[in-house]
Design a protein around this motif. Structure first.
Motif, PDB file in Angstrom:
ATOM      1  N   ALA A 101      36.455  33.029  48.071  1.00 62.09           N
ATOM      2  CA  ALA A 101      36.606  32.152  46.907  1.00 62.09           C
ATOM      3  C   ALA A 101      37.280  32.885  45.750  1.00 62.09           C
ATOM      4  CB  ALA A 101      35.256  31.601  46.475  1.00 62.09           C
ATOM      5  N   TYR A 102      36.998  34.179  45.590  1.00 56.74           N
ATOM      6  CA  TYR A 102      37.641  34.931  44.508  1.00 56.74           C
ATOM      7  C   TYR A 102      39.136  35.079  44.785  1.00 56.74           C
ATOM      8  CZ  TYR A 102      38.068  38.309  40.698  1.00 56.74           C
ATOM      9  OH  TYR A 102      38.423  38.956  39.540  1.00 56.74           O
ATOM     10  N   ILE A 103      39.489  35.358  46.023  1.00 60.37           N
ATOM     11  CA  ILE A 103      40.907  35.390  46.388  1.00 60.37           C
ATOM     12  C   ILE A 103      41.510  34.005  46.157  1.00 60.37           C
ATOM     13  CG2 ILE A 103      42.522  35.662  48.325  1.00 60.37           C
ATOM     14  CD1 ILE A 103      40.532  37.842  49.396  1.00 60.37           C
ATOM     15  N   GLY A 104      40.748  32.961  46.491  1.00 57.54           N
ATOM     16  CA  GLY A 104      41.202  31.589  46.256  1.00 57.54           C
ATOM     17  C   GLY A 104      41.476  31.323  44.784  1.00 57.54           C
ATOM     18  N   MET A 105      40.691  31.940  43.899  1.00 60.48           N
ATOM     19  CA  MET A 105      40.927  31.779  42.465  1.00 60.48           C
ATOM     20  C   MET A 105      42.293  32.346  42.088  1.00 60.48           C
ATOM     21  SD  MET A 105      38.740  33.281  39.232  1.00 60.48           S
ATOM     22  CE  MET A 105      37.274  32.374  39.688  1.00 60.48           C
ATOM     23  N   ALA A 106      42.618  33.512  42.608  1.00 57.67           N
ATOM     24  CA  ALA A 106      43.934  34.097  42.332  1.00 57.67           C
ATOM     25  C   ALA A 106      45.042  33.209  42.879  1.00 57.67           C
ATOM     26  CB  ALA A 106      44.023  35.497  42.936  1.00 57.67           C
TER      27      ALA A 106
ATOM     28  N   LEU B  50      47.868  39.720  39.156  1.00 56.23           N
ATOM     29  CA  LEU B  50      46.468  39.349  39.368  1.00 56.23           C
ATOM     30  C   LEU B  50      46.205  39.019  40.829  1.00 56.23           C
ATOM     31  CD1 LEU B  50      45.624  37.117  36.275  1.00 56.23           C
ATOM     32  CD2 LEU B  50      44.564  39.311  36.872  1.00 56.23           C
ATOM     33  N   ASN B  51      47.141  38.354  41.461  1.00 54.28           N
ATOM     34  CA  ASN B  51      46.976  37.995  42.866  1.00 54.28           C
ATOM     35  C   ASN B  51      46.727  39.247  43.695  1.00 54.28           C
ATOM     36  OD1 ASN B  51      47.816  37.127  45.670  1.00 54.28           O
ATOM     37  ND2 ASN B  51      48.004  35.193  44.574  1.00 54.28           N
ATOM     38  N   GLU B  52      47.554  40.250  43.525  1.00 55.39           N
ATOM     39  CA  GLU B  52      47.410  41.491  44.290  1.00 55.39           C
ATOM     40  C   GLU B  52      46.169  42.274  43.869  1.00 55.39           C
ATOM     41  OE1 GLU B  52      49.985  45.452  45.491  1.00 55.39           O
ATOM     42  OE2 GLU B  52      51.049  43.706  44.688  1.00 55.39           O
ATOM     43  N   ALA B  53      45.920  42.346  42.570  1.00 57.66           N
ATOM     44  CA  ALA B  53      44.777  43.114  42.074  1.00 57.66           C
ATOM     45  C   ALA B  53      43.455  42.464  42.489  1.00 57.66           C
ATOM     46  CB  ALA B  53      44.850  43.253  40.556  1.00 57.66           C
ATOM     47  N   ILE B  54      43.369  41.150  42.420  1.00 59.51           N
ATOM     48  CA  ILE B  54      42.155  40.444  42.830  1.00 59.51           C
ATOM     49  C   ILE B  54      41.962  40.569  44.333  1.00 59.51           C
ATOM     50  CG2 ILE B  54      41.185  38.118  43.099  1.00 59.51           C
ATOM     51  CD1 ILE B  54      42.158  37.558  40.212  1.00 59.51           C
ATOM     52  N   PHE B  55      43.024  40.460  45.108  1.00 61.30           N
ATOM     53  CA  PHE B  55      42.909  40.644  46.551  1.00 61.30           C
ATOM     54  C   PHE B  55      42.331  42.026  46.862  1.00 61.30           C
ATOM     55  CE2 PHE B  55      44.331  41.929  50.729  1.00 61.30           C
ATOM     56  CZ  PHE B  55      43.967  40.844  51.506  1.00 61.30           C
ATOM     57  N   THR B  56      42.854  43.047  46.203  1.00 63.72           N
ATOM     58  CA  THR B  56      42.380  44.421  46.417  1.00 63.72           C
ATOM     59  C   THR B  56      40.918  44.553  46.026  1.00 63.72           C
ATOM     60  OG1 THR B  56      44.605  45.303  46.067  1.00 63.72           O
ATOM     61  CG2 THR B  56      42.759  46.842  45.788  1.00 63.72           C
ATOM     62  N   TYR B  57      40.554  44.013  44.870  1.00 61.89           N
ATOM     63  CA  TYR B  57      39.168  44.075  44.411  1.00 61.89           C
ATOM     64  C   TYR B  57      38.247  43.377  45.407  1.00 61.89           C
ATOM     65  CZ  TYR B  57      35.003  43.568  41.580  1.00 61.89           C
ATOM     66  OH  TYR B  57      33.690  43.621  41.127  1.00 61.89           O
ATOM     67  N   ALA B  58      38.617  42.178  45.804  1.00 60.97           N
ATOM     68  CA  ALA B  58      37.791  41.420  46.735  1.00 60.97           C
ATOM     69  C   ALA B  58      37.633  42.146  48.067  1.00 60.97           C
ATOM     70  CB  ALA B  58      38.381  40.024  46.953  1.00 60.97           C
ATOM     71  N   GLN B  59      38.706  42.717  48.533  1.00 62.26           N
ATOM     72  CA  GLN B  59      38.686  43.435  49.812  1.00 62.26           C
ATOM     73  C   GLN B  59      37.758  44.652  49.754  1.00 62.26           C
ATOM     74  OE1 GLN B  59      42.498  45.072  50.940  1.00 62.26           O
ATOM     75  NE2 GLN B  59      42.044  44.757  53.104  1.00 62.26           N
ATOM     76  N   ASN B  60      37.759  45.319  48.632  1.00 61.78           N
ATOM     77  CA  ASN B  60      37.002  46.574  48.520  1.00 61.78           C
ATOM     78  C   ASN B  60      35.602  46.440  47.927  1.00 61.78           C
ATOM     79  OD1 ASN B  60      39.091  48.191  49.594  1.00 61.78           O
ATOM     80  ND2 ASN B  60      40.143  48.096  47.630  1.00 61.78           N
ATOM     81  N   GLN B  61      35.358  45.382  47.163  1.00 62.25           N
ATOM     82  CA  GLN B  61      34.097  45.289  46.427  1.00 62.25           C
ATOM     83  C   GLN B  61      33.204  44.115  46.824  1.00 62.25           C
ATOM     84  OE1 GLN B  61      33.239  47.786  44.449  1.00 62.25           O
ATOM     85  NE2 GLN B  61      35.213  48.749  44.794  1.00 62.25           N
ATOM     86  N   LEU B  62      33.768  43.096  47.458  1.00 65.43           N
ATOM     87  CA  LEU B  62      32.970  41.907  47.763  1.00 65.43           C
ATOM     88  C   LEU B  62      32.716  41.784  49.251  1.00 65.43           C
ATOM     89  CD1 LEU B  62      34.681  39.324  45.368  1.00 65.43           C
ATOM     90  CD2 LEU B  62      32.703  40.776  44.932  1.00 65.43           C
TER      91      LEU B  62
END
Length: 127
Positions: free
Chosen positions: A86-91, A115-127
């Motif tokens: 869902a967070y990736i979906g937000m981006a 933001l798209n790339e940064a959120i994808f990275t965050y989601a992949q590593n933190q969620l």
């Protein structure tokens, strides 16, 4: 596990996850009546103003940027804590929705893509 190079099918699952989680949250919280929306917008504005000058030199995966994205996730979580998808979906929503794209890119012409790339990275590593 999130794919390293997401497929169109995975990205569509992310869009669906965001829509489903958002709809559920809206229904369960009387349209997010628990959220101080004015404060959320002030906090996102401050964050985007801090992020914008960094876009031309920083990598979306850098620790400095990921710290800012953690703040973004924290602000988003005031509505509901989005899952990884869902967070990736937000981006993706920022990218797909013309009004959201215009709003975010007013801070910097590359904001939505960054933001798209940064959120994808965050989601992949933190969620």
């Amino acid at each position: 596990m999130t794919p390293q190079h997401p497929t169109p099918e995975y990205l569509e699952r992310c869009r669906v996850a965001m829509a489903a989680e958002q709809t559920k949250s809206l229904a369960e919280t009387n349209n997010w009546s628990h959220v101080d929306k004015h404060q959320v917008h002030l906090d996102w504005d401050a964050l985007y103003k801090e992020l914008a000058p960094l876009l031309d030199g920083a990598q979306p995966s850098s620790s400095e940027i990921q710290t800012l994205i953690a703040r973004h996730y924290s602000i988003a979580s005031r509505f509901y804590p989005p899952s990884r998808e869902a967070y990736i979906g937000m981006a993706l929503f920022y990218q797909d929705n013309p009004d959201m794209k215009t709003f975010h890119n007013a801070y910097h012409p590359k904001m939505v893509d960054f933001l798209n790339e940064a959120i994808f990275t965050y989601a992949q590593n933190q969620l």
